[in-house]
Design a protein around this motif. Structure first.
Motif, PDB file in Angstrom:
ATOM      1  N   ASP A   9       0.820  -1.210   0.000  1.00 23.88           N
ATOM      2  CA  ASP A   9       0.000   0.000   0.000  1.00 23.88           C
ATOM      3  C   ASP A   9       0.855   1.261   0.000  1.00 23.88           C
ATOM      4  OD1 ASP A   9      -2.838   0.124  -0.153  1.00 23.88           O
ATOM      5  OD2 ASP A   9      -2.873   1.256   1.717  1.00 23.88           O
ATOM      6  N   THR A  10       2.043   1.181   0.596  1.00 23.06           N
ATOM      7  CA  THR A  10       2.969   2.323   0.613  1.00 23.06           C
ATOM      8  C   THR A  10       4.020   2.198  -0.486  1.00 23.06           C
ATOM      9  OG1 THR A  10       4.340   1.201   2.285  1.00 23.06           O
ATOM     10  CG2 THR A  10       2.673   2.752   3.081  1.00 23.06           C
ATOM     11  N   ARG A  11       3.739   1.325  -1.469  1.00 24.47           N
ATOM     12  CA  ARG A  11       4.648   1.097  -2.603  1.00 24.47           C
ATOM     13  C   ARG A  11       6.062   0.792  -2.102  1.00 24.47           C
ATOM     14  NH1 ARG A  11       1.267   5.304  -4.376  1.00 24.47           N
ATOM     15  NH2 ARG A  11       2.757   6.987  -4.054  1.00 24.47           N
ATOM     16  N   LEU A  12       6.118  -0.194  -1.213  1.00 26.16           N
ATOM     17  CA  LEU A  12       7.379  -0.611  -0.591  1.00 26.16           C
ATOM     18  C   LEU A  12       8.107   0.591   0.015  1.00 26.16           C
ATOM     19  CD1 LEU A  12       8.686  -3.270  -3.146  1.00 26.16           C
ATOM     20  CD2 LEU A  12       7.194  -3.590  -1.167  1.00 26.16           C
ATOM     21  N   LEU A  13       7.350   1.349   0.819  1.00 20.63           N
ATOM     22  CA  LEU A  13       7.861   2.575   1.447  1.00 20.63           C
ATOM     23  C   LEU A  13       8.417   3.535   0.393  1.00 20.63           C
ATOM     24  CD1 LEU A  13       9.560   1.071   4.627  1.00 20.63           C
ATOM     25  CD2 LEU A  13       7.375   2.277   4.505  1.00 20.63           C
ATOM     26  N   TYR A  14       7.717   3.589  -0.743  1.00 20.37           N
ATOM     27  CA  TYR A  14       8.023   4.469  -1.871  1.00 20.37           C
ATOM     28  C   TYR A  14       9.293   4.098  -2.641  1.00 20.37           C
ATOM     29  CZ  TYR A  14       4.376   7.542  -0.050  1.00 20.37           C
ATOM     30  OH  TYR A  14       3.183   8.047   0.387  1.00 20.37           O
ATOM     31  N   PHE A  15       9.822   2.908  -2.395  1.00 21.67           N
ATOM     32  CA  PHE A  15      11.010   2.489  -3.138  1.00 21.67           C
ATOM     33  C   PHE A  15      10.653   1.926  -4.512  1.00 21.67           C
ATOM     34  CE2 PHE A  15      13.267   2.580   0.959  1.00 21.67           C
ATOM     35  CZ  PHE A  15      14.451   3.181   0.553  1.00 21.67           C
ATOM     36  N   ASN A  16       9.498   1.265  -4.607  1.00 21.22           N
ATOM     37  CA  ASN A  16       9.172   0.637  -5.887  1.00 21.22           C
ATOM     38  C   ASN A  16       7.677   0.319  -5.955  1.00 21.22           C
ATOM     39  OD1 ASN A  16       9.701  -0.373  -8.424  1.00 21.22           O
ATOM     40  ND2 ASN A  16      10.285  -2.403  -7.696  1.00 21.22           N
ATOM     41  N   ASN A  17       7.084   0.515  -7.124  1.00 19.81           N
ATOM     42  CA  ASN A  17       5.697   0.129  -7.328  1.00 19.81           C
ATOM     43  C   ASN A  17       5.580  -1.393  -7.378  1.00 19.81           C
ATOM     44  OD1 ASN A  17       3.959   2.534  -7.657  1.00 19.81           O
ATOM     45  ND2 ASN A  17       5.424   3.046  -9.269  1.00 19.81           N
ATOM     46  N   VAL A  18       4.455  -1.903  -6.893  1.00 22.45           N
ATOM     47  CA  VAL A  18       4.235  -3.343  -6.857  1.00 22.45           C
ATOM     48  C   VAL A  18       3.190  -3.716  -7.898  1.00 22.45           C
ATOM     49  CG1 VAL A  18       3.508  -5.290  -5.432  1.00 22.45           C
ATOM     50  CG2 VAL A  18       4.830  -3.423  -4.421  1.00 22.45           C
ATOM     51  N   ASN A  19       3.432  -4.816  -8.575  1.00 25.65           N
ATOM     52  CA  ASN A  19       2.516  -5.300  -9.591  1.00 25.65           C
ATOM     53  C   ASN A  19       1.124  -5.532  -8.994  1.00 25.65           C
ATOM     54  OD1 ASN A  19       1.147  -7.599 -11.174  1.00 25.65           O
ATOM     55  ND2 ASN A  19       2.774  -6.902 -12.560  1.00 25.65           N
ATOM     56  N   PHE A  41      15.841   8.855  -4.755  1.00 21.59           N
ATOM     57  CA  PHE A  41      16.002   7.432  -4.477  1.00 21.59           C
ATOM     58  C   PHE A  41      14.659   6.784  -4.124  1.00 21.59           C
ATOM     59  CE2 PHE A  41      16.630   9.437  -0.319  1.00 21.59           C
ATOM     60  CZ  PHE A  41      15.878   8.623   0.534  1.00 21.59           C
ATOM     61  N   LEU A  42      13.663   7.574  -3.767  1.00 21.24           N
ATOM     62  CA  LEU A  42      12.315   7.045  -3.552  1.00 21.24           C
ATOM     63  C   LEU A  42      11.572   7.127  -4.889  1.00 21.24           C
ATOM     64  CD1 LEU A  42      11.271   8.546  -0.080  1.00 21.24           C
ATOM     65  CD2 LEU A  42      12.229   6.294  -0.574  1.00 21.24           C
ATOM     66  N   HIS A  43      11.830   6.147  -5.745  1.00 24.30           N
ATOM     67  CA  HIS A  43      11.349   6.206  -7.124  1.00 24.30           C
ATOM     68  C   HIS A  43       9.842   6.046  -7.252  1.00 24.30           C
ATOM     69  CE1 HIS A  43      15.487   6.216  -8.515  1.00 24.30           C
ATOM     70  NE2 HIS A  43      15.740   5.187  -7.727  1.00 24.30           N
ATOM     71  N   ALA A  44       9.176   5.581  -6.196  1.00 21.36           N
ATOM     72  CA  ALA A  44       7.724   5.378  -6.265  1.00 21.36           C
ATOM     73  C   ALA A  44       6.974   6.332  -5.334  1.00 21.36           C
ATOM     74  CB  ALA A  44       7.376   3.930  -5.914  1.00 21.36           C
ATOM     75  N   MET A  45       7.577   7.507  -5.049  1.00 22.11           N
ATOM     76  CA  MET A  45       6.890   8.459  -4.171  1.00 22.11           C
ATOM     77  C   MET A  45       5.680   9.071  -4.869  1.00 22.11           C
ATOM     78  SD  MET A  45       9.714  11.497  -4.117  1.00 22.11           S
ATOM     79  CE  MET A  45      10.604  11.986  -5.589  1.00 22.11           C
ATOM     80  N   SER A  46       5.597   8.899  -6.174  1.00 23.67           N
ATOM     81  CA  SER A  46       4.426   9.322  -6.927  1.00 23.67           C
ATOM     82  C   SER A  46       3.825   8.096  -7.600  1.00 23.67           C
ATOM     83  CB  SER A  46       4.794  10.353  -7.988  1.00 23.67           C
ATOM     84  OG  SER A  46       3.700  10.615  -8.840  1.00 23.67           O
ATOM     85  N   ALA A  47       2.482   8.051  -7.668  1.00 25.26           N
ATOM     86  CA  ALA A  47       1.818   6.930  -8.327  1.00 25.26           C
ATOM     87  C   ALA A  47       2.089   6.952  -9.829  1.00 25.26           C
ATOM     88  CB  ALA A  47       0.315   6.978  -8.068  1.00 25.26           C
ATOM     89  N   GLY A  48       2.473   8.123 -10.346  1.00 29.38           N
ATOM     90  CA  GLY A  48       2.798   8.247 -11.763  1.00 29.38           C
ATOM     91  C   GLY A  48       4.291   8.158 -11.991  1.00 29.38           C
ATOM     92  N   SER A  49       4.705   8.547 -13.163  1.00 28.48           N
ATOM     93  CA  SER A  49       6.127   8.460 -13.515  1.00 28.48           C
ATOM     94  C   SER A  49       6.870   9.765 -13.274  1.00 28.48           C
ATOM     95  CB  SER A  49       6.265   8.057 -14.989  1.00 28.48           C
ATOM     96  OG  SER A  49       5.590   8.989 -15.830  1.00 28.48           O
ATOM     97  N   ASP A  50       6.145  10.864 -13.099  1.00 26.96           N
ATOM     98  CA  ASP A  50       6.784  12.172 -12.917  1.00 26.96           C
ATOM     99  C   ASP A  50       7.167  12.405 -11.456  1.00 26.96           C
ATOM    100  OD1 ASP A  50       6.365  12.708 -15.616  1.00 26.96           O
ATOM    101  OD2 ASP A  50       4.389  13.591 -15.223  1.00 26.96           O
ATOM    102  N   ILE A  51       8.208  13.200 -11.260  1.00 22.52           N
ATOM    103  CA  ILE A  51       8.597  13.606  -9.911  1.00 22.52           C
ATOM    104  C   ILE A  51       7.565  14.617  -9.410  1.00 22.52           C
ATOM    105  CG2 ILE A  51      10.354  14.771  -8.532  1.00 22.52           C
ATOM    106  CD1 ILE A  51      12.436  13.753 -10.494  1.00 22.52           C
ATOM    107  N   PRO A  52       6.938  14.375  -8.249  1.00 23.16           N
ATOM    108  CA  PRO A  52       5.880  15.272  -7.764  1.00 23.16           C
ATOM    109  C   PRO A  52       6.449  16.596  -7.252  1.00 23.16           C
ATOM    110  CG  PRO A  52       6.314  13.556  -6.144  1.00 23.16           C
ATOM    111  CD  PRO A  52       7.147  13.224  -7.346  1.00 23.16           C
ATOM    112  N   LEU A  53       6.117  17.670  -7.934  1.00 23.98           N
ATOM    113  CA  LEU A  53       6.599  18.994  -7.538  1.00 23.98           C
ATOM    114  C   LEU A  53       5.418  19.927  -7.339  1.00 23.98           C
ATOM    115  CD1 LEU A  53       9.537  19.450 -10.096  1.00 23.98           C
ATOM    116  CD2 LEU A  53       9.732  18.806  -7.680  1.00 23.98           C
ATOM    117  N   LEU A  54       5.548  20.847  -6.394  1.00 20.18           N
ATOM    118  CA  LEU A  54       4.549  21.878  -6.167  1.00 20.18           C
ATOM    119  C   LEU A  54       5.278  23.186  -5.904  1.00 20.18           C
ATOM    120  CD1 LEU A  54       1.564  22.671  -5.781  1.00 20.18           C
ATOM    121  CD2 LEU A  54       1.832  22.158  -3.349  1.00 20.18           C
ATOM    122  N   ASN A  55       5.051  24.162  -6.785  1.00 24.91           N
ATOM    123  CA  ASN A  55       5.764  25.444  -6.704  1.00 24.91           C
ATOM    124  C   ASN A  55       7.278  25.243  -6.702  1.00 24.91           C
ATOM    125  OD1 ASN A  55       3.230  26.633  -6.485  1.00 24.91           O
ATOM    126  ND2 ASN A  55       3.299  26.693  -4.244  1.00 24.91           N
TER     127      ASN A  55
END
Length: 419
Positions: free
Chosen positions: A20-30, A154-168
């Protein structure tokens, strides 16, 4: 056998949290692996709710009703969707871009309740979640600092998508449902009066402070910030302790407000709702989504849009492209389930509120402030980040079991390890 079953259930919960946490944001799970775990959850729910005088769901009949009614509602809407959307196959309708099958994690009610019974309460559950929250807080802080220094990720799955999540221009990382929920837990454990020498208040204060700062500085999710803040205020003002006078409570609130207004946090938060602000697109998109999903429900109040796959039937799910199921909470879920949202979410939430009202009258329940705060958090976050959304579905059975366990122990005068 009981020890082995409990160990497997516990490991299953650990794996579900990791996924549920995408392996602590390290990798998306199938999704296939996640679906397999959901099937395992169903299997162990069957084991733990088997016939017998001491069966888990006999002790908690309401949890049985929620579990059965949710599964029946899911199957009805699923069957409708198969006939409605001919361009979706069986698996496409079951999974979809919103992971519809995650609703079946409601079967965790039985194994979670069993573990709570066998472990003498919910303390083990909150301690387990707090370990994950602490790890998440640490990783998020390190990633935030490193990215600001040299743009390394290094947290490659911190976003559900492929882009790096940025705000401002700044990195934005969600704390996940578990990180947000544990902010309230750690504040409660630090703030409450207790004679339990095993409670490490310094540890809970540090985790609360880190989590709360990350919520408003790194996560910056408006709906979650509002829900968590209201939960904290509930914990402060619902505390009946004579050791904490109203002046002390007001002092804590004033300190928090000074911290907010001493920075740009509050002004930026309020400004973010303006249609002229930097995040105006986000606000207008959500306003559009609310109107779109409410209209979809009114067109078909019985089934709504059902389990339409947004990648195959984009216009049905996303309208002109701005509507997103995960952005507008209960409004999207009403459109998705139609009137079947009642047994799936609304009625169980009302029932939990009634349970807490009964618990509140029992002065001997030590952590009733936390139960009220958790309810307010779930209620307020329903507006935008509802618990039955596929990103937070695991939170829902955990909340229901926690409240039902507290109610069961209080009316039966059974001493449990609450939190």
């Amino acid at each position: 056998m009981k020890v082995k079953v409990n160990s497997i259930i516990y490991m299953l919960l650990i794996m579900l949290i990791l996924i549920d946490t995408r392996l602590l944001y390290f990798n998306n799970v199938n999704q296939l692996l996640e679906l397999s775990l959901a099937v395992l959850a169903l299997f162990f729910a069957f084991i733990t709710s088997s016939k017998g005088k001491k069966s888990t769901l006999r002790e908690f009949p309401y949890l049985r009703k929620v579990c059965v009614s949710t599964i029946i509602s899911f199957m009805i809407v699923y069957t409708y969707s198969l006939f409605k959307y001919h361009n979706q196959n069986l698996m496409g309708t079951f999974v979809g871009d919103s992971s519809h099958y995650k609703m079946l994690l409601i079967v965790l009610l039985a194994p979670l309740a069993k573990l709570c019974l066998d472990n003498g309460g919910t303390k083990w559950l909150f301690k387990t979640m707090n370990v994950f929250a602490a790890l998440l807080y640490f990783l998020v802080a390190v990633q935030f600092v490193i990215y600001n220094l040299n743009k390394t990720v290094f947290l490659h799955a911190m976003s559900a998508g492929s882009d790096i999540p940025l705000l401002n221009g700044m990195l934005r990382i969600s704390l996940s449902w578990i990180g947000n929920l544990m902010i309230l837990y750690n504040f409660h454990m630090f703030y409450k009066d207790t004679k339990d020498k095993q409670t490490n208040k310094l540890k809970h204060f540090v985790l609360f402070a880190i989590g709360f700062v990350e919520l408003i500085v790194i996560s910056r999710v408006r709906g979650t910030t509002l829900a968590v803040t209201i939960g904290i205020l509930v914990l402060i003002f619902a505390d009946k302790s004579t050791q904490k006078t109203m002046m002390k409570k007001m002092l804590i609130v004033v300190i928090l407000l000074c911290g907010f207004f001493g920075t740009d946090i509050v002004s930026n938060f309020l400004d973010s709702f303006s249609l002229n602000a930097t995040r105006a697109y986000s606000t207008t998109a959500r306003l559009y989504a609310i109107d779109f999903y409410c209209s979809a429900f009114l067109k078909n109040p019985l089934f709504g849009i059902g389990f339409a796959d947004g990648t195959v039937n984009a216009a049905v799910v996303h309208g002109d492209g701005r509507a997103n199921v995960s952005d507008v909470g209960i409004f999207a879920q009403i459109a998705k389930y139609g009137i079947f949202i009642l047994p799936v979410y609304i009625l169980p939430l009302i029932h939990s509120g009634k349970r807490i009202a009964i618990i509140w009258k029992m002065n001997y329940v030590e952590n009733r402030q936390l139960y009220l705060a958790l309810f307010m958090y779930i209620l307020v976050s329903s507006i935008s980040l509802v618990s039955i959304d596929h990103f937070r579905m695991l939170q829902w059975p955990i909340f229901l079991v926690t409240i039902e366990m507290a109610y069961w122990s209080s009316i039966n005068r059974i001493k449990i390890e609450e939190v």
